[in-house]
Design an enzyme around this catalytic site. Structure first.
Site, PDB file in Angstrom:
ATOM      1  CG  ASP A  19      45.709  66.932  58.703  1.00 21.86           C
ATOM      2  OD1 ASP A  19      46.219  65.884  59.143  1.00 21.86           O
ATOM      3  OD2 ASP A  19      46.240  67.638  57.822  1.00 21.86           O
ATOM      4  CB  SER A  57      23.977  68.355  63.669  1.00 20.99           C
ATOM      5  OG  SER A  57      22.673  67.834  63.727  1.00 20.99           O
ATOM      6  CG  ASN A  58      21.138  69.629  57.943  1.00 16.61           C
ATOM      7  OD1 ASN A  58      21.969  70.526  57.985  1.00 16.61           O
ATOM      8  ND2 ASN A  58      20.693  69.127  56.804  1.00 16.61           N
ATOM      9  CG  ASN A  59      18.549  67.853  65.821  1.00 19.48           C
ATOM     10  OD1 ASN A  59      17.705  68.709  66.073  1.00 19.48           O
ATOM     11  ND2 ASN A  59      18.571  66.698  66.444  1.00 19.48           N
ATOM     12  CE  LYS A 224      24.626  68.179  57.815  1.00 16.28           C
ATOM     13  NZ  LYS A 224      25.012  66.967  58.562  1.00 16.28           N
ATOM     14  CG  ASP A 249      22.869  59.505  58.387  1.00 11.19           C
ATOM     15  OD1 ASP A 249      23.151  60.731  58.463  1.00 11.19           O
ATOM     16  OD2 ASP A 249      21.747  59.054  58.665  1.00 11.19           O
TER      17      ASP A 249
END
Length: 300
Positions: A19, A57-59, A224, A249
């Site tokens: 979900d 995101s780690n950005n 992360k 990825d």
């Protein structure tokens, strides 16, 4: 056992079972400024099925509103601010809610404006190299005068990805970190990030330099796979972990992030990793696919 999503049945199983979808962005949704194949169609398919989409995101180079602008520019509309959890926002939450840094203290930032924007939203004043350029004459911005560049009101240091990193920026950061009472916060420790057909140094490369020259490790890492990122997600969303999947990825951040938090994972091979890494099974990977767009392509 790691399962490859290569058939209609396998793709439909993913669509039926989960979900909530946590998406890494770089290497999953896009690379550089290019949307990856069939991603738009996949996200629209998930939205039509009333799935909960969260972009994780780690950005640290962009604030959350900049993520929404980028998604819109790539043709992905309707994403709300609460659906974006990135490492600069997670860092801001950590400093404000966990560290509870005194608002009278300034924060030295070695990184891009995404960090300063998110931190300043919590009421903190940041200090960056651009601020020093505005305050001092150009000839004074050298290591010969480094002590005059140090602000005694700085009470915290954030290090993230900086596309204009210089020796002097590192040296100033080092001076602050010599004071062990000043917390050292890293947005994330990704060694690289995908860019076109190659890879470029990630925030972890800069964090390592700051750590090595100051002789200390970060007091907290807010991307992360660290738990602080999950805490940020849970502060906005009530998740059933059994019906939540992490799509990414990279093994050592995305997949590990899902695994250590008890969430199933889907590795896509459009960014960092290759099939040989997981074809024989990997403890952190539940499923893998050539691309996120396969969830649409295999079921259309």
């Amino acid at each position: 056992m790691t399962i490859k999503i290569a058939t209609r049945g396998a793709a439909e199983k993913i669509l039926d079972k989960y979900d909530t979808y946590l998406f890494d962005c770089d290497g999953v949704i896009w690379i550089g400024n290019e949307l990856l194949p069939s991603v738009k169609e996949t996200l629209e398919l998930l939205q039509s099925k009333k799935k909960n989409l969260i972009f994780v995101s780690n950005n640290s180079t962009k604030a959350r509103d900049q993520y929404i602008e980028k998604l819109a520019g790539l043709g992905i509309h309707g994403v709300e601010l609460e659906q974006i959890i990135n490492s600069c926002y997670s860092t801001a939450i950590y400093i404000n809610e966990v560290l509870q840094l005194d608002k009278a203290k300034k924060i030295w930032v070695l990184g891009q404006e995404g960090i300063t924007k998110e931190v300043e939203k919590f009421g903190y004043e940041t200090v960056t190299f651009k601020d020093l350029e505005a305050k001092f004459q150009e000839e004074e911005l050298t290591v010969d005068n480094i002590q005059s560049l140090i602000d005694p009101q700085v009470g915290c240091v954030i290090v993230g990805l900086d596309f204009q990193v210089t020796y002097l920026k590192i040296a100033i950061t080092q001076q602050y970190l010599f004071d062990r009472k000043i917390p050292f916060i890293a947005t994330n420790i990704d060694s690289t990030f995908p860019f076109g057909k190659t890879k470029l140094p990630g925030a972890g490369s800069i964090v390592e330099v700051a750590s090595f020259c100051s002789g200390r490790e970060p007091d907290a890492i807010c991307g992360k796979p660290q738990s602080g990122m999950m805490d940020s997600i849970l502060s906005h969303h009530s998740l059933n972990k059994e019906t939540t999947i992490m799509v990414g990825d990279r093994l050592n951040t995305d997949m590990k992030f899902g695994s250590v938090n008890g969430i199933d994972t889907l590795l896509v091979l459009t960014g960092i990793e290759v099939e040989e890494s997981v074809a024989n099974g990997h403890s952190d990977v539940t499923y893998y696919a050539d691309k996120l767009g396969d969830l649409y392509d295999l079921t259309k």
